[in-house]
Design a protein around this motif. Structure first.
Motif, PDB file in Angstrom:
ATOM      1  N   SER A  33       0.893  -1.116   0.356  1.00 36.70           N
ATOM      2  CA  SER A  33      -0.072  -0.109   0.039  1.00 36.70           C
ATOM      3  C   SER A  33       0.407   1.447  -0.416  1.00 36.70           C
ATOM      4  N   ILE A  34       0.126   2.543  -0.703  1.00 38.03           N
ATOM      5  CA  ILE A  34       1.593   3.484  -0.506  1.00 38.03           C
ATOM      6  C   ILE A  34       0.748   4.885  -0.364  1.00 38.03           C
ATOM      7  N   GLY A  35       1.802   5.677  -0.059  1.00 33.78           N
ATOM      8  CA  GLY A  35       0.367   6.881   0.626  1.00 33.78           C
ATOM      9  C   GLY A  35       1.650   8.221  -0.013  1.00 33.78           C
ATOM     10  N   TRP A  36       0.366   9.035   0.440  1.00 31.42           N
ATOM     11  CA  TRP A  36       1.355  10.376   0.019  1.00 31.42           C
ATOM     12  C   TRP A  36       0.975  10.833   0.903  1.00 31.42           C
ATOM     13  N   PHE A  37       2.460  12.142   1.259  1.00 31.50           N
ATOM     14  CA  PHE A  37       2.175  12.445   2.085  1.00 31.50           C
ATOM     15  C   PHE A  37       3.062  14.000   1.855  1.00 31.50           C
ATOM     16  N   ARG A  38       2.870  15.521   2.213  1.00 30.29           N
ATOM     17  CA  ARG A  38       3.700  16.934   2.284  1.00 30.29           C
ATOM     18  C   ARG A  38       3.800  17.502   3.339  1.00 30.29           C
ATOM     19  N   GLN A  39       4.597  18.454   3.364  1.00 25.07           N
ATOM     20  CA  GLN A  39       5.413  19.097   3.797  1.00 25.07           C
ATOM     21  C   GLN A  39       5.781  20.661   3.063  1.00 25.07           C
ATOM     22  N   ALA A  40       5.210  21.139   3.721  1.00 26.21           N
ATOM     23  CA  ALA A  40       5.253  22.313   3.650  1.00 26.21           C
ATOM     24  C   ALA A  40       6.433  23.550   5.166  1.00 26.21           C
ATOM     25  N   PRO A  41       6.849  24.468   3.867  1.00 30.89           N
ATOM     26  CA  PRO A  41       8.246  24.798   5.351  1.00 30.89           C
ATOM     27  C   PRO A  41       7.589  25.503   6.669  1.00 30.89           C
ATOM     28  N   GLU A  42       8.627  24.666   7.589  1.00 32.11           N
ATOM     29  CA  GLU A  42       8.308  24.573   8.960  1.00 32.11           C
ATOM     30  C   GLU A  42       7.130  23.649   8.846  1.00 32.11           C
ATOM     31  N   LYS A  43       6.470  23.346   8.933  1.00 28.72           N
ATOM     32  CA  LYS A  43       5.494  22.444   9.154  1.00 28.72           C
ATOM     33  C   LYS A  43       6.115  21.152   9.329  1.00 28.72           C
ATOM     34  N   GLU A  44       5.098  20.327   9.837  1.00 28.14           N
ATOM     35  CA  GLU A  44       5.325  19.239   9.973  1.00 28.14           C
ATOM     36  C   GLU A  44       4.760  17.750   8.881  1.00 28.14           C
ATOM     37  N   ARG A  45       5.035  16.471   8.394  1.00 31.16           N
ATOM     38  CA  ARG A  45       4.842  15.986   7.515  1.00 31.16           C
ATOM     39  C   ARG A  45       3.377  15.890   7.655  1.00 31.16           C
ATOM     40  N   GLU A  46       2.194  15.642   6.101  1.00 28.08           N
ATOM     41  CA  GLU A  46       0.987  15.072   7.067  1.00 28.08           C
ATOM     42  C   GLU A  46       0.330  14.710   5.708  1.00 28.08           C
ATOM     43  N   PHE A  47      -0.348  13.842   6.099  1.00 24.12           N
ATOM     44  CA  PHE A  47      -0.743  12.359   5.314  1.00 24.12           C
ATOM     45  C   PHE A  47      -2.047  12.853   4.087  1.00 24.12           C
ATOM     46  N   VAL A  48      -1.988  12.610   3.141  1.00 18.96           N
ATOM     47  CA  VAL A  48      -2.558  13.267   1.587  1.00 18.96           C
ATOM     48  C   VAL A  48      -3.103  12.617   1.198  1.00 18.96           C
ATOM     49  N   ALA A  49      -3.191  11.181   1.070  1.00 22.87           N
ATOM     50  CA  ALA A  49      -4.041  10.608   0.747  1.00 22.87           C
ATOM     51  C   ALA A  49      -2.909   9.237   0.296  1.00 22.87           C
ATOM     52  N   ALA A  50      -3.932   8.011   0.134  1.00 19.38           N
ATOM     53  CA  ALA A  50      -3.349   6.513  -0.073  1.00 19.38           C
ATOM     54  C   ALA A  50      -4.003   5.756   0.028  1.00 19.38           C
ATOM     55  N   ILE A  51      -4.104   4.357  -0.889  1.00 22.67           N
ATOM     56  CA  ILE A  51      -4.258   3.311  -1.725  1.00 22.67           C
ATOM     57  C   ILE A  51      -3.621   2.258  -1.227  1.00 22.67           C
ATOM     58  N   ARG A  52      -4.856   1.091  -1.659  1.00 18.42           N
ATOM     59  CA  ARG A  52      -3.921  -0.153  -0.988  1.00 18.42           C
ATOM     60  C   ARG A  52      -3.179  -0.684  -2.238  1.00 18.42           C
ATOM     61  N   TYR A  53      -3.017  -1.676  -2.045  1.00 18.34           N
ATOM     62  CA  TYR A  53      -1.572  -2.686  -3.089  1.00 18.34           C
ATOM     63  C   TYR A  53      -2.625  -3.369  -4.284  1.00 18.34           C
ATOM     64  N   SER A  54      -4.288  -3.204  -3.927  1.00 20.06           N
ATOM     65  CA  SER A  54      -4.730  -3.992  -4.585  1.00 20.06           C
ATOM     66  C   SER A  54      -5.507  -2.427  -5.679  1.00 20.06           C
ATOM     67  N   GLY A  55      -5.394  -1.948  -4.838  1.00 21.68           N
ATOM     68  CA  GLY A  55      -5.809  -0.315  -5.504  1.00 21.68           C
ATOM     69  C   GLY A  55      -7.274  -0.882  -5.725  1.00 21.68           C
ATOM     70  N   SER A  56      -7.720  -1.344  -4.956  1.00 21.74           N
ATOM     71  CA  SER A  56      -9.212  -1.217  -4.142  1.00 21.74           C
ATOM     72  C   SER A  56     -10.517  -0.465  -3.717  1.00 21.74           C
ATOM     73  N   THR A  57      -8.600  -0.110  -2.054  1.00 23.62           N
ATOM     74  CA  THR A  57      -9.307   0.753  -1.675  1.00 23.62           C
ATOM     75  C   THR A  57      -8.444   1.817  -1.432  1.00 23.62           C
ATOM     76  N   THR A  58      -8.958   3.436  -1.527  1.00 23.78           N
ATOM     77  CA  THR A  58      -8.412   4.561  -1.309  1.00 23.78           C
ATOM     78  C   THR A  58      -8.809   5.111  -0.181  1.00 23.78           C
ATOM     79  N   MET A  59      -8.271   5.792   0.379  1.00 20.03           N
ATOM     80  CA  MET A  59      -8.363   7.436   1.886  1.00 20.03           C
ATOM     81  C   MET A  59      -8.174   8.763   1.225  1.00 20.03           C
ATOM     82  N   TYR A  60      -8.712   9.855   2.361  1.00 24.48           N
ATOM     83  CA  TYR A  60      -7.996  11.342   1.835  1.00 24.48           C
ATOM     84  C   TYR A  60      -8.128  12.065   3.040  1.00 24.48           C
ATOM     85  N   ASN A  61      -6.965  12.539   3.292  1.00 21.81           N
ATOM     86  CA  ASN A  61      -6.746  13.266   3.655  1.00 21.81           C
ATOM     87  C   ASN A  61      -8.176  14.602   3.093  1.00 21.81           C
TER      88      ASN A  61
END
Length: 126
Positions: A33-61
């Motif tokens: 399973s793969i996730g996307w995260f992002r980090q803005a200057p002077e901020k903590e890294r945050e969750f953006v989106a993720a997808i199951r290894y099969s692609g059958s499930t996704t989740m979002y901020n």
């Protein structure tokens, strides 16, 4: 183990779209399973989106769920993050990451991701 490389970042105007790619090495990419995260200057890294290894499930901020879409093509060993209606507050370095174990579900918990790419910069100007 898997190695990840992000691409597709750049500078755009507010309201425009951009698609990021996360390409993985090896024959095990489709098992993570793969996730996307992002980090803005002077901020903590945050969750953006993720997808199951099969692609059958996704989740979002909640802040992106109506504007971003995550998908994957396991034949190409690639996960995509399609970003539309971009806002200046989306400006950040975007990272993709793989879960710590094969065949585990996606999660918004950053601590559960073990393998990380080097990141790609997205800049949105108003």
């Amino acid at each position: 183990q898997v190695q990840l490389i992000e691409s597709g970042g750049g500078s755009v105007q507010a309201g425009e779209s951009l698609t990021l790619s996360c390409t993985g090495s090896g024959h095990t990419f489709s098992m993570y399973s793969i996730g996307w995260f992002r980090q803005a200057p002077e901020k903590e890294r945050e969750f953006v989106a993720a997808i199951r290894y099969s692609g059958s499930t996704t989740m979002y901020n909640d802040s992106v769920k109506d504007r971003f879409s995550i998908s994957r093509d396991n034949y190409k060993n690639t996960v995509y993050l399609q970003m539309s209606s971009l806002k200046p507050e989306d400006t950040a370095v975007y990272y993709c990451a793989a879960r710590d174990k094969l065949y585990y579900n996606p999660s918004s918990d950053i601590d559960l991701y073990q393998y990380w790419g080097q990141g790609t910069q997205v800049t949105v100007s108003s």
